[in-house]
Write a protein that holds these residues in place. Sequence first.
Motif, PDB file in Angstrom:
ATOM      1  N   ASP A 113       1.202   2.304  10.839  1.00  0.00           N
ATOM      2  CA  ASP A 113       2.399   1.455  10.709  1.00  0.00           C
ATOM      3  C   ASP A 113       2.012  -0.020  10.697  1.00  0.00           C
ATOM      4  O   ASP A 113       2.569  -0.818   9.942  1.00  0.00           O
ATOM      5  N   TYR A 114       1.046  -0.377  11.556  1.00  0.00           N
ATOM      6  CA  TYR A 114       0.601  -1.779  11.581  1.00  0.00           C
ATOM      7  C   TYR A 114       0.026  -2.165  10.208  1.00  0.00           C
ATOM      8  O   TYR A 114       0.324  -3.233   9.669  1.00  0.00           O
ATOM      9  N   ALA A 115      -0.792  -1.261   9.645  1.00  0.00           N
ATOM     10  CA  ALA A 115      -1.421  -1.539   8.347  1.00  0.00           C
ATOM     11  C   ALA A 115      -0.362  -1.637   7.245  1.00  0.00           C
ATOM     12  O   ALA A 115      -0.460  -2.481   6.345  1.00  0.00           O
ATOM     13  N   LEU A 116       0.669  -0.791   7.314  1.00  0.00           N
ATOM     14  CA  LEU A 116       1.739  -0.844   6.309  1.00  0.00           C
ATOM     15  C   LEU A 116       2.514  -2.164   6.408  1.00  0.00           C
ATOM     16  O   LEU A 116       2.836  -2.786   5.397  1.00  0.00           O
ATOM     17  N   ASP A 117       2.801  -2.598   7.636  1.00  0.00           N
ATOM     18  CA  ASP A 117       3.494  -3.884   7.819  1.00  0.00           C
ATOM     19  C   ASP A 117       2.663  -5.019   7.217  1.00  0.00           C
ATOM     20  O   ASP A 117       3.178  -5.916   6.568  1.00  0.00           O
ATOM     21  N   LEU A 118       1.362  -4.957   7.484  1.00  0.00           N
ATOM     22  CA  LEU A 118       0.475  -6.013   6.996  1.00  0.00           C
ATOM     23  C   LEU A 118       0.430  -5.998   5.462  1.00  0.00           C
ATOM     24  O   LEU A 118       0.481  -7.053   4.821  1.00  0.00           O
ATOM     25  N   THR A 138      -9.515  16.851  12.057  1.00  0.00           N
ATOM     26  CA  THR A 138      -8.937  15.546  12.363  1.00  0.00           C
ATOM     27  C   THR A 138      -8.544  14.776  11.103  1.00  0.00           C
ATOM     28  O   THR A 138      -7.506  14.112  11.069  1.00  0.00           O
ATOM     29  N   MET A 139      -9.347  14.860  10.057  1.00  0.00           N
ATOM     30  CA  MET A 139      -9.064  14.016   8.890  1.00  0.00           C
ATOM     31  C   MET A 139      -7.850  14.488   8.077  1.00  0.00           C
ATOM     32  O   MET A 139      -7.044  13.656   7.633  1.00  0.00           O
ATOM     33  N   PRO A 140      -7.646  15.810   7.892  1.00  0.00           N
ATOM     34  CA  PRO A 140      -6.376  16.216   7.253  1.00  0.00           C
ATOM     35  C   PRO A 140      -5.166  15.786   8.083  1.00  0.00           C
ATOM     36  O   PRO A 140      -4.117  15.427   7.530  1.00  0.00           O
ATOM     37  N   PHE A 141      -5.311  15.781   9.409  1.00  0.00           N
ATOM     38  CA  PHE A 141      -4.231  15.316  10.299  1.00  0.00           C
ATOM     39  C   PHE A 141      -3.969  13.831  10.044  1.00  0.00           C
ATOM     40  O   PHE A 141      -2.817  13.393   9.885  1.00  0.00           O
ATOM     41  N   TRP A 142      -5.041  13.055   9.984  1.00  0.00           N
ATOM     42  CA  TRP A 142      -4.938  11.613   9.668  1.00  0.00           C
ATOM     43  C   TRP A 142      -4.218  11.428   8.324  1.00  0.00           C
ATOM     44  O   TRP A 142      -3.271  10.643   8.212  1.00  0.00           O
ATOM     45  N   ASP A 143      -4.662  12.208   7.302  1.00  0.00           N
ATOM     46  CA  ASP A 143      -4.078  12.080   5.951  1.00  0.00           C
ATOM     47  C   ASP A 143      -2.579  12.385   5.969  1.00  0.00           C
ATOM     48  O   ASP A 143      -1.790  11.691   5.322  1.00  0.00           O
ATOM     49  N   GLU A 144      -2.210  13.443   6.690  1.00  0.00           N
ATOM     50  CA  GLU A 144      -0.792  13.835   6.753  1.00  0.00           C
ATOM     51  C   GLU A 144       0.065  12.694   7.298  1.00  0.00           C
ATOM     52  O   GLU A 144       1.135  12.391   6.777  1.00  0.00           O
ATOM     53  N   ILE A 145      -0.420  12.079   8.372  1.00  0.00           N
ATOM     54  CA  ILE A 145       0.370  11.012   9.003  1.00  0.00           C
ATOM     55  C   ILE A 145       0.439   9.792   8.084  1.00  0.00           C
ATOM     56  O   ILE A 145       1.491   9.170   7.929  1.00  0.00           O
ATOM     57  N   VAL A 146      -0.671   9.460   7.436  1.00  0.00           N
ATOM     58  CA  VAL A 146      -0.663   8.326   6.494  1.00  0.00           C
ATOM     59  C   VAL A 146       0.391   8.590   5.413  1.00  0.00           C
ATOM     60  O   VAL A 146       1.216   7.721   5.088  1.00  0.00           O
ATOM     61  N   ARG A 147       0.378   9.805   4.860  1.00  0.00           N
ATOM     62  CA  ARG A 147       1.334  10.137   3.795  1.00  0.00           C
ATOM     63  C   ARG A 147       2.770  10.001   4.288  1.00  0.00           C
ATOM     64  O   ARG A 147       3.604   9.357   3.651  1.00  0.00           O
ATOM     65  N   GLU A 148       3.041  10.605   5.470  1.00  0.00           N
ATOM     66  CA  GLU A 148       4.411  10.549   6.032  1.00  0.00           C
ATOM     67  C   GLU A 148       4.897   9.106   6.176  1.00  0.00           C
ATOM     68  O   GLU A 148       5.999   8.762   5.777  1.00  0.00           O
ATOM     69  N   ALA A 150       3.605   6.269   4.854  1.00  0.00           N
ATOM     70  CA  ALA A 150       3.592   5.452   3.632  1.00  0.00           C
ATOM     71  C   ALA A 150       4.746   5.831   2.714  1.00  0.00           C
ATOM     72  O   ALA A 150       5.368   4.959   2.098  1.00  0.00           O
ATOM     73  N   GLU A 151       5.050   7.135   2.646  1.00  0.00           N
ATOM     74  CA  GLU A 151       6.127   7.560   1.747  1.00  0.00           C
ATOM     75  C   GLU A 151       7.491   7.093   2.245  1.00  0.00           C
ATOM     76  O   GLU A 151       8.451   7.017   1.480  1.00  0.00           O
ATOM     77  N   ALA A 152       7.568   6.799   3.534  1.00  0.00           N
ATOM     78  CA  ALA A 152       8.845   6.329   4.089  1.00  0.00           C
ATOM     79  C   ALA A 152       9.085   4.841   3.788  1.00  0.00           C
ATOM     80  O   ALA A 152      10.128   4.307   4.149  1.00  0.00           O
ATOM     81  N   ASP A 154       9.317   1.532   1.115  1.00  0.00           N
ATOM     82  CA  ASP A 154       9.450   1.089  -0.273  1.00  0.00           C
ATOM     83  C   ASP A 154       8.475  -0.052  -0.512  1.00  0.00           C
ATOM     84  O   ASP A 154       8.144  -0.795   0.409  1.00  0.00           O
ATOM     85  N   GLY A 155       8.059  -0.175  -1.731  1.00  0.00           N
ATOM     86  CA  GLY A 155       7.311  -1.376  -2.125  1.00  0.00           C
ATOM     87  C   GLY A 155       5.846  -1.378  -1.738  1.00  0.00           C
ATOM     88  O   GLY A 155       5.180  -2.388  -1.897  1.00  0.00           O
ATOM     89  N   ILE A 156       5.339  -0.269  -1.212  1.00  0.00           N
ATOM     90  CA  ILE A 156       3.898  -0.223  -0.892  1.00  0.00           C
ATOM     91  C   ILE A 156       3.230   0.779  -1.839  1.00  0.00           C
ATOM     92  O   ILE A 156       3.662   1.927  -1.953  1.00  0.00           O
ATOM     93  N   GLU A 157       2.208   0.311  -2.495  1.00  0.00           N
ATOM     94  CA  GLU A 157       1.417   1.210  -3.325  1.00  0.00           C
ATOM     95  C   GLU A 157       0.280   1.703  -2.451  1.00  0.00           C
ATOM     96  O   GLU A 157      -0.443   0.874  -1.881  1.00  0.00           O
ATOM     97  N   TRP A 158       0.139   2.997  -2.277  1.00  0.00           N
ATOM     98  CA  TRP A 158      -0.896   3.448  -1.349  1.00  0.00           C
ATOM     99  C   TRP A 158      -1.713   4.587  -1.943  1.00  0.00           C
ATOM    100  O   TRP A 158      -1.277   5.278  -2.864  1.00  0.00           O
ATOM    101  N   GLY A 159      -2.894   4.747  -1.403  1.00  0.00           N
ATOM    102  CA  GLY A 159      -3.751   5.833  -1.845  1.00  0.00           C
ATOM    103  C   GLY A 159      -4.796   6.097  -0.781  1.00  0.00           C
ATOM    104  O   GLY A 159      -4.865   5.375   0.219  1.00  0.00           O
ATOM    105  N   GLN A 160      -5.561   7.162  -0.957  1.00  0.00           N
ATOM    106  CA  GLN A 160      -6.630   7.432  -0.003  1.00  0.00           C
ATOM    107  C   GLN A 160      -7.939   7.654  -0.740  1.00  0.00           C
ATOM    108  O   GLN A 160      -7.949   8.070  -1.891  1.00  0.00           O
ATOM    109  N   GLU A 161      -9.024   7.350  -0.044  1.00  0.00           N
ATOM    110  CA  GLU A 161     -10.359   7.490  -0.656  1.00  0.00           C
ATOM    111  C   GLU A 161     -11.274   8.111   0.387  1.00  0.00           C
ATOM    112  O   GLU A 161     -11.225   7.736   1.563  1.00  0.00           O
ATOM    113  N   HIS A 162     -12.124   9.022  -0.051  1.00  0.00           N
ATOM    114  CA  HIS A 162     -13.144   9.519   0.878  1.00  0.00           C
ATOM    115  C   HIS A 162     -14.098   8.368   1.176  1.00  0.00           C
ATOM    116  O   HIS A 162     -14.426   7.570   0.291  1.00  0.00           O
TER     117      HIS A 162
END
Length: 300
Positions: A113-118, A138-148, A150-152, A154-162
């Motif tokens: 959330d902090y990163a999204l605000d920034l 742990t990492m799929p758990f991390w990914d799930e939360i990031v997706r949840e 970020a998708e909530a 508006d106005g943020i373009e997001w993605g993930q990278e290994h």
Amino acid sequence: MMPADGLDQIAGHDAILLGAVGWPGVPDHVSLWGLLIPIRRGFRQYVNLRPIRVMDGLPGPLRDSSGVDFVVVRENVEGEYSEIGGRINRGFPDEMAVQEAVFTRVGVTRVVDYALDLAAERRGLLTSATKSNGIVHTMPFWDEIVRERAEARDGIEWGQEHIDALVAKLVLRPADFDVIVASNLFGDILSDLAAAIAGSIGIAPAANLNPERDFPSMFEPVHGSAPDIAGRGIANPLGSMWAAAMMLDHLGEPSAARALMTAIEDTLATGTIRTPDLGGEATTDQFADAVIAAIPAVLT
Ligand SMILES: NC(=O)c1ccc[n+]([C@@H]2O[C@H](COP(=O)([O-])OP(=O)(O)OC[C@H]3O[C@@H](n4cnc5c(N)ncnc54)[C@H](O)[C@@H]3O)[C@@H](O)[C@H]2O)c1
């Protein structure tokens, strides 16, 4: 490393400006677990913020580093750097070590959330560092939360990278990145790489933030105590100065922070004065004096 009541002694302060700590002969884990980590954890500084910017007049190692301006948001109190684990059968052939990584929903959510605000205050781009192809819990758990989270928004373009692909992209196309959010270990590695992209580890600052302000936040240069050049008066003071500017911002003095950063940028842009790590001959004092002299000009 610290008096038993060390945290109590500083708990009432508005902020902590930390100089680098360490000496050959003192194992890194002693200085880290005896001082820095207790402060970060005891004061719930769960965001580690590391801005990277290539300033005019700095000789970076990349052929083209124009437009490099991104921030690594590192999770700072859990993840791979946990105290859970142990070692058994020391000295026997079946000796073994176990180290547990700890990812909590609360811990991941608040840093994401902090990163999204920034990102919303900056260019609106968020990249999450992951490794969910190899680290399967742990990492799929991390990914799930990031997706949840970020998708909530508006106005943020997001993605993930290994993480392995991400380090390559950071070297090849660093200007593409805006805000990168990463676990404790990945963020630690990314931010040193990022500091090197900017020209020298002597430049990079970090903020350890308790965003709720229940406890003081801590500001520090990313570099260590540089024992190989100790006592010669040639350490680059820029990382500490930039950390001080971040501290001023946090303390509600944004114009003072801007004045300090502009003085640093103006001093570097002259191209005439820099410390040896940046290819110059100036001492720490000479460079610091030049920046200080540039401050009044900025303010008027
Ligand atoms: N936050 C901290 O307090 C912190 C962080 C990292 C390492 N350390 C400690 O610092 C000691 C040295 O660690 P290290 O050698 O791995 O890392 P280091 O960052 O001290 O040094 C790495 C290299 O970068 C150079 N360098 C670092 N800061 C510089 C500056 N301001 N100006 C010019 N050059 C600079 C050094 O001369 C050295 O060649 C160890 O005892 C380690 O535990 C402390």
